[in-house]
Design a protein around this motif. Structure first.
Motif, PDB file in Angstrom:
ATOM      1  N   ASP A 137      18.129   6.998  -0.105  1.00  0.00           N
ATOM      2  CA  ASP A 137      18.103   8.161  -0.907  1.00  0.00           C
ATOM      3  C   ASP A 137      16.674   8.710  -0.651  1.00  0.00           C
ATOM      4  O   ASP A 137      15.571   8.038  -1.376  1.00  0.00           O
ATOM      5  CB  ASP A 137      18.251   7.996  -2.218  1.00  0.00           C
ATOM      6  N   ALA A 139       0.823  -1.246  -0.088  1.00  0.00           N
ATOM      7  CA  ALA A 139      -0.137   0.100  -0.081  1.00  0.00           C
ATOM      8  C   ALA A 139       0.805   1.194  -0.096  1.00  0.00           C
ATOM      9  O   ALA A 139       0.569   2.342   0.700  1.00  0.00           O
ATOM     10  CB  ALA A 139      -0.786   0.017   1.326  1.00  0.00           C
ATOM     11  N   LEU A 140       1.932   1.249  -0.776  1.00  0.00           N
ATOM     12  CA  LEU A 140       2.839   2.169  -1.020  1.00  0.00           C
ATOM     13  C   LEU A 140       2.547   3.048  -2.259  1.00  0.00           C
ATOM     14  O   LEU A 140       1.517   2.659  -2.913  1.00  0.00           O
ATOM     15  CB  LEU A 140       4.246   1.920  -0.743  1.00  0.00           C
ATOM     16  N   PHE A 141       3.029   4.159  -2.429  1.00  0.00           N
ATOM     17  CA  PHE A 141       2.930   4.911  -3.661  1.00  0.00           C
ATOM     18  C   PHE A 141       4.001   4.861  -4.418  1.00  0.00           C
ATOM     19  O   PHE A 141       4.979   5.624  -4.353  1.00  0.00           O
ATOM     20  CB  PHE A 141       2.405   6.270  -3.296  1.00  0.00           C
ATOM     21  N   PRO A 142       4.314   3.926  -5.610  1.00  0.00           N
ATOM     22  CA  PRO A 142       5.485   3.885  -6.278  1.00  0.00           C
ATOM     23  C   PRO A 142       6.034   5.145  -7.179  1.00  0.00           C
ATOM     24  O   PRO A 142       7.348   5.121  -7.274  1.00  0.00           O
ATOM     25  CB  PRO A 142       5.146   2.658  -7.350  1.00  0.00           C
ATOM     26  N   GLU A 143       5.318   6.065  -7.534  1.00  0.00           N
ATOM     27  CA  GLU A 143       5.540   7.013  -8.148  1.00  0.00           C
ATOM     28  C   GLU A 143       6.117   8.096  -7.387  1.00  0.00           C
ATOM     29  O   GLU A 143       6.735   9.175  -7.862  1.00  0.00           O
ATOM     30  CB  GLU A 143       4.529   7.607  -9.217  1.00  0.00           C
ATOM     31  N   MET A 144       5.676   8.080  -6.182  1.00  0.00           N
ATOM     32  CA  MET A 144       6.110   9.320  -5.095  1.00  0.00           C
ATOM     33  C   MET A 144       7.754   8.785  -4.407  1.00  0.00           C
ATOM     34  O   MET A 144       7.991   7.727  -4.735  1.00  0.00           O
ATOM     35  CB  MET A 144       5.074   9.381  -4.003  1.00  0.00           C
ATOM     36  N   GLU A 168       8.399  11.221   0.715  1.00  0.00           N
ATOM     37  CA  GLU A 168       6.781  11.171   0.856  1.00  0.00           C
ATOM     38  C   GLU A 168       6.145  10.109   1.120  1.00  0.00           C
ATOM     39  O   GLU A 168       5.134  10.254   1.895  1.00  0.00           O
ATOM     40  CB  GLU A 168       6.407  11.717  -0.644  1.00  0.00           C
ATOM     41  N   ASN A 219       9.480   3.387  -6.766  1.00  0.00           N
ATOM     42  CA  ASN A 219       9.531   2.389  -7.628  1.00  0.00           C
ATOM     43  C   ASN A 219      10.890   1.951  -8.236  1.00  0.00           C
ATOM     44  O   ASN A 219      10.989   0.856  -9.049  1.00  0.00           O
ATOM     45  CB  ASN A 219       8.476   2.453  -8.912  1.00  0.00           C
ATOM     46  N   GLU A 253      15.329  11.275  -1.991  1.00  0.00           N
ATOM     47  CA  GLU A 253      14.552  11.817  -3.124  1.00  0.00           C
ATOM     48  C   GLU A 253      14.255  10.570  -4.240  1.00  0.00           C
ATOM     49  O   GLU A 253      13.872  11.036  -5.333  1.00  0.00           O
ATOM     50  CB  GLU A 253      15.303  13.027  -3.701  1.00  0.00           C
ATOM     51  N   ALA A 254      14.836   9.430  -4.143  1.00  0.00           N
ATOM     52  CA  ALA A 254      14.607   8.526  -4.906  1.00  0.00           C
ATOM     53  C   ALA A 254      13.012   8.111  -5.221  1.00  0.00           C
ATOM     54  O   ALA A 254      12.107   8.117  -4.260  1.00  0.00           O
ATOM     55  CB  ALA A 254      15.370   7.256  -4.960  1.00  0.00           C
ATOM     56  N   ARG A 255      12.447   7.805  -6.397  1.00  0.00           N
ATOM     57  CA  ARG A 255      11.214   7.406  -6.676  1.00  0.00           C
ATOM     58  C   ARG A 255      10.962   5.945  -5.958  1.00  0.00           C
ATOM     59  O   ARG A 255      11.956   5.165  -6.183  1.00  0.00           O
ATOM     60  CB  ARG A 255      10.684   7.322  -7.847  1.00  0.00           C
TER      61      ARG A 255
END
Lengths: 510, 330, 331
Positions: free
Chosen positions: A150, A105-110, A114, A156, A152-154
């Motif tokens: 990191d 339930a995470l947000f791969p594009e964020m 975040e 995904n 700031e890494a996305r």
């Protein structure tokens, strides 16, 4: 690393104050008792296991604890010393209960930051976002876990194991004091699992309780202090993990005893069917040579990331090797796609039944005939309904697939029956070699025996079978011969009749 | 710079392509690299950008809207009658009325999507047909020319005289475009609601479990789209000084192409205001350049199609891998 | 009764019975509203109008079932029509013979199939989103068409074409025969052939289909090629009906074809859908349009009603689904 895991021997449930205490919990869905008078208790900072087959009531219990479901009247609920009468998801979260679901339930594009500080973004009223504040929050949470990522890494771009760390960090940000982890080790390599367990120990030392909810308890059993076992919605018991074995736990979960007899036979004299020589694909596996004989079950074990699935993909024609040869019945095979493999007589049951193995929304019948469309076509080139019906009926009976109607979606079946459909679909192609990649992932312990029986019967009919699994016991009891793969190479061969399970586990997990 | 490329790979690539095209056109044509030409590029494309940033918000939230160009036409007609009814109006009232009607239309879409669990492409295709049919039926396809003066009088926000003596000016729509871009940027980058939109588009189930209000997301996304559709409609009528019921039909697909070209993902969770701007500009600069090079106007669109097709193909080939190789080699 | 219902539902596709009910309702309402509705002339004109939209809808149908889209259908039809027009004009114009027409039609179908094939190749081998690829193709074909025709009409075709666009075979309008034949071919193709089977599997889960040994890339390419060919047939029919070709003709039908597919119960996410309910949906749309026309409304009001009708049907389906699931819970 595995050997370094220390038991939390000092934990004494009786002395510790409980983090949560639930008693007399029942839940009825449309007349069915999903939970029947269950009690459940986790101490502060305790590492606990919640074990049970699918349908045993594990997830119903979690959903009651996290406020998603309301229990039937009469239940006692206590969170950190305070009794409650009704709980909502928000109030449970406020009490410090967090769940890390298997699908994360995470947000791969964020970004990582975040995702970790996600809960600070919640709320209906719009507020300004402080990107720096989120980074600080995320950094602090990761520091608690002793992990550096990191920010700031996305998401995904991260491997699954690191995403799991992100999920744990996110739970910490919301001040979780009790974290449920749903099947946390299912997709991790051994090194990653070790790392996860180290993180769990850090949490536990800091007073955060962790409950593992898992099918595969070998890894988590080691660092847990107690295990609660559920079966058919009832509490079987709460046990100290010290002295608990995997097979004893299986008995408790299923209520049955299984013969754990080594089924290996001597197949050295049989005809060679699949021969691989010096097969290499850079970055995946190197210099792999092996032989599978007619009627033989060759076990291939090793940790996730050892290159097993990559090797399968090449044997199934989906990737091309850089070097080496594959022979089938003595003839060299060059394959440009998996269709060539199927035509040559190689079948591959994928480990990922949900995304790759079966077309879940489509019917059982359609899934059964996908690879054999030409066999069910008539002289006019059209698919013959009669031939299709006959084939489907035959396989439903042969593999004892329990289904309402063949036109129901595959997704409606249980894990064990789905796996039978996947097997049947490939057996229908009349293969010479059957590659089984982790055939019992997500299949209930009780339903596994049935799958093993089918596999053994197929071997008895002369099929050459490559059985791949990271569960050492699975290959030990079912294979005729075992190869051990690590780091993309074959590093050992074992005869299950001359090796104990313990020795094999030492070799693989060490 | 490197972190920008990593965070916005599509936008960076698009920017590079745009620069290359501009360089080429500057060398090939005298009149391309002039203040006047850039000013007219901005003036002519402001409405598309306004719509693009509106559509961007819907795409980020995982939806799609086919109906916004028709919605803009509906807004234009309703505005004409509204201004007539109140006896004139002015820019403030104009923005309020156009924006308000636009938001209402967006809310209708959002309500249908959320209440009845119909996916956005079905809903907006239905409302597209319903609104267009009704508009044409009720207006009988009539053009309206007698717009209030404040609406059609050209408003210059910036002007300067070039060395050659010609006047270069930026008109009101460019300022509105800048405002729309800034507001959208602020919404999606710097408010919690905006980040929730990303999260919702990225992983709807995860967003729901985390406690994000799904209805709010749909209403914000389609409301914002409606607002931009309305304001874009107001600006369009300002530029052409007339209202034509079927003039905007077909623009929705051009804008969609530009937004997706700019890095927004069909399916949600990704996209940026800068990307929208660059996407619209790429198409515009290409047309403009072909025009200056003396290519037949009928051939423009053909070339634009080829450019979009090759841009899509390029962006789907593993350029990320190429970047990795370059970084590894450093 | 219930078993019969279930069987019909299964054979013809889900929702057929509901659509038939709708059709009957609309027919009754219009028959009562205007005496001109239940006339041979009216049904004749409906039979001539339906096929154009029908063929284009079939072209949209297969990509949607595969989880994609083809936004280029109208301009593919236009370009194909243009091909035929050009060949006719090059070979005698008004005096061109049947062989020229047949050759021109074959060329038109080849052009339509080719443009579809290019789209399919990009979608299959580059992995780009079908909406985007077909959108780019649409912009390209529109530009190409306008470039070739300079935005004008092309006309001056032999007289016998009138017999195709406006004639009858065994008392059935020729366009309707063409459409029904095409629908039958599509029905058989989707439900009985290996290609059709693959289309559904790809629509549900393309990776799982690939793992199961389906040639997904070839199937995708074929889907868009066939879609392009079907557009070409629509383009040829449009040429014979209007005796001219103009790029942009039928532009307004693009989204109506999508509307008809959804109305016919095609799953917008792909994987499920049948030809029969889509044909029924088309008939309903045509009846609505013709009936309203007889009542004095124009095509635009029909378009509006179509849009509202789709919303109403989707809401009814939602209600039915909610009702069914609440029933199941109670059981």
């Amino acid at each position: 690393m595995g050997a370094m895991i220390q038991k939390d021997d000092g934990f004494d449930a009786a002395k510790s104050e409980p983090a949560i205490r639930f008693g007399h919990v029942s839940k009825v869905f449309g007349g069915v008792r999903a939970l029947d008078d269950v009690s459940f208790e986790v101490g502060r900072g305790e590492v606990h296991c919640l074990a049970g087959e699918n349908g045993s009531g594990k997830s119903t219990l979690i959903k009651i604890i996290t406020g998603v479901y309301r229990p039937e009247p009469g239940a006692e609920m206590e969170y950190f010393g305070k009794a409650e009468t009704s709980v909502t998801p928000n109030s449970a979260r406020g009490r410090g209960i967090a769940v890390i679901w298997q699908d994360l339930a995470l947000f791969p594009e964020m970004t990582v930051a975040e995702n970790i500080a996600f809960d600070t973004l919640l709320g209906i009223r719009p507020r300004l976002v402080s990107h720096k504040g989120m980074r600080d929050t995320a950094r602090a949470a990761l520091a608690k876990l002793g992990v550096d990522l990191d920010l700031e890494a996305r998401l995904n771009t991260l491997p699954i194991a690191q995403r799991q760390v992100v999920a744990i960090a996110r739970a910490l940000v919301s001040d979780a004091r009790l974290i449920f982890m749903d099947e946390p080790t299912a997709s991790l390599t051994q090194a990653e699992t070790d790392h996860l367990l180290a993180v769990v120990r850090t949490l536990s030392a800091a007073g955060v309780a962790v409950v593992f909810v898992s099918h595969r308890l070998a890894e988590v059993l080691e660092i847990s202090s107690r295990v609660t076992v559920l079966r058919d919605g009832r509490l079987v018991g709460v046990y100290q993990t010290q002295g608990m074995t995997q097979s004893r736990l299986t008995e408790l979960m299923t209520g049955k005893t299984f013969d754990t007899v080594v089924g290996a036979r001597d197949t050295a004299a049989n005809r060679k069917v699949l021969e691989i020589e010096n097969l290499t694909r850079r970055g995946e596996y190197e210099d792999v040579s092996l032989v599978v004989r007619a009627g033989e079950i060759l076990g291939l074990t090793g940790l996730i990331g050892a290159g097993r699935t990559e090797l399968c993909h090449t044997l199934f024609g989906m990737t091309r090797p850089d070097r080496g040869t594959i022979r089938l019945n003595g003839k060299v095979l060059t394959m440009n796609s998996n269709r060539d493999a199927v035509a040559a007589g190689i079948a591959y049951v994928s480990e990922d039944r949900l995304a790759l193995g079966l077309v879940q929304p489509q019917s059982i019948a359609d899934n059964l005939v996908i690879p054999v469309l030409d066999r069910i076509s008539g002289a006019d080139g059209l698919i013959s309904r009669r031939k299709k019906g006959d084939l489907v009926r035959k396989w439903l009976v042969d593999l004892a697939i329990k289904t309402g109607r063949p036109e129901d979606a595959v997704a409606t079946l249980s894990g064990g029956n789905q796996q039978r459909v996947a097997l049947a679909k490939w057996l229908a192609t009349e293969p010479k070699v059957l590659i089984l990649d982790s055939p019992t992932v997500g299949v209930d312990v009780g339903a596994r025996a049935g799958i093993y029986k089918i596999v053994r019967a197929l071997a008895d009919q002369g099929l050459a079978i490559l059985l791949i699994s990271d569960e050492v016991s699975e290959v030990h009891f079912n294979a005729d011969r075992i190869l051990h793969m690590a780091g993309g190479r074959m590093i050992g061969e074992y005869d299950p009749r001359r090796t104990t399970l313990h020795e094999l586990e030492e070799a693989v997990y060490a | 710079m490197r972190s920008f490329i990593r965070a916005y790979p599509t936008e960076a690539r698009l920017f590079a392509v745009l620069v290359a095209i501009c360089l080429f056109l500057s060398l090939a044509s005298d009149s391309f690299f002039t203040l006047g030409n850039f000013a007219s590029l901005l003036n002519n494309n402001s409405v598309n950008v306004i719509w693009a940033v509106g559509l961007l918000v819907v795409l980020i939230a995982g939806g799609i809207d086919i109906s916004f160009a028709v919605a803009a036409s509906v807004v234009q007609y309703l505005c004409v009658y509204a201004f007539e009814a109140i006896g004139g109006g002015g820019w403030v009232i104009g923005f309020l009325v156009a924006g308000g009607i636009g938001i209402t239309i967006g809310f209708i879409n959002a309500a249908l999507i959320h209440r009845f669990r119909i996916i956005s492409i079905v809903v907006t295709i239905a409302t597209y047909n319903a609104m267009f049919g009704l508009l044409m039926f009720i207006t009988s396809g009539r053009y309206l020319y007698n717009l209030p003066e404040w609406w059609t009088n050209r408003v210059t926000i910036f002007e300067t005289q070039t060395a050659q003596g010609t006047w270069v000016e930026l008109a009101l729509p460019v300022a509105v475009m800048a405002g729309a871009m800034a507001a959208t940027w602020f919404l999606i980058r710097h408010t919690t609601t905006g980040r929730q939109l990303f999260a919702f588009g990225d992983n709807p189930e995860g967003a729901r479990r985390a406690g994000i209000n799904i209805a709010l997301m749909q209403f914000v996304a389609f409301g914002w789209m409606g607002l931009m559709a309305g304001i874009g409609g107001l600006m369009q009528a300002h530029i052409v000084q007339e209202v034509v019921p079927n003039a905007l039909i077909g623009r929705e697909l051009d804008v969609l192409a530009a937004v997706v070209l700019g890095g927004a993902r069909l399916g949600g969770g990704r996209g940026s205001v800068l990307g929208c701007f660059l996407g619209v500009l790429l198409v515009a600069v290409t047309q403009n350049g072909l025009n200056l090079l003396g290519v037949s106007p009928f051939a423009f669109k053909m070339v634009v199609g080829v450019i979009i097709l090759s841009a899509i193909s390029m962006s789907n080939l593993k350029l990320a891998g190429l970047v990795k190789v370059m970084r590894g080699g450093r | 009764m219930r078993a019969l219902y279930a069987r019909l539902d299964k054979e013809l596709g889900t929702g057929v019975i509901g659509l038939v009910g709708f059709l009957l309702l609309v027919l009754v309402v219009f028959s009562l509203a205007t005496p001109q509705f239940l006339t041979v002339a009216n049904f004749g004109s409906m039979a001539f109008q339906l096929p154009e939209l029908g063929l284009l809808t079939l072209a949209m149908l297969m990509p949607i079932i595969s989880g994609g889209f083809n936004l280029a259908i109208i301009y593919t039809a236009n370009i194909s029509g243009l091909t035929l027009a050009w060949i006719l004009n090059q070979n005698g114009g008004v005096d061109a013979g049947m062989p020229v027409f047949l050759f021109g039609s074959a060329a038109a179908i080849a052009v339509g199939a080719l443009s579809g094939c290019v789209m399919g190749l990009v979608i299959a081998y580059v992995g780009a989103h079908p909406i985007l690829v077909s959108l780019a193709m649409m912009i390209f074909l529109r530009g190409l068409g306008e470039f070739l025709t300079r935005g004008g009409d092309i006309s001056g075709f032999p007289d016998f074409l009138h017999g195709i666009g406006h004639g009858f075979i065994l008392g059935i309008p020729v366009p309707l025969v063409i459409f029904l034949a095409a629908a039958l071919v599509w029905h058989v193709l989707l439900n009985r052939t290996r290609h059709g089977f693959s289309v559904f599997m790809i629509g549900s889960n393309i990776r799982a289909a690939h793992y199961s040994g389906i040639h997904t890339k070839r199937t995708l390419t074929l889907i868009y090629t066939l879609s392009g060919a079907m557009c070409a047939i629509a383009g040829i029919l449009m040429l014979t009906r209007f005796n001219s070709v103009r790029v942009g003709h039928g532009e307004a039908l693009l989204l109506v074809t999508v509307l008809a597919c959804f109305l016919g119960g095609i799953d917008p996410f792909g994987g499920f859908g049948r030809v029969v309910p889509v044909v029924l949906a088309l008939v309903i749309l045509q009846v609505l349009s013709s009936g309203l026309n007889l009542l004095g409304a124009n095509q635009h009001l029909s378009t509006a009603v179509w849009g509202l009708f789709l919303i109403a049907v989707m809401i009814l389906r939602w209600l039915a689904a909610t009702y069914r699931s609440s029933n199941r819970k109670r059981e």
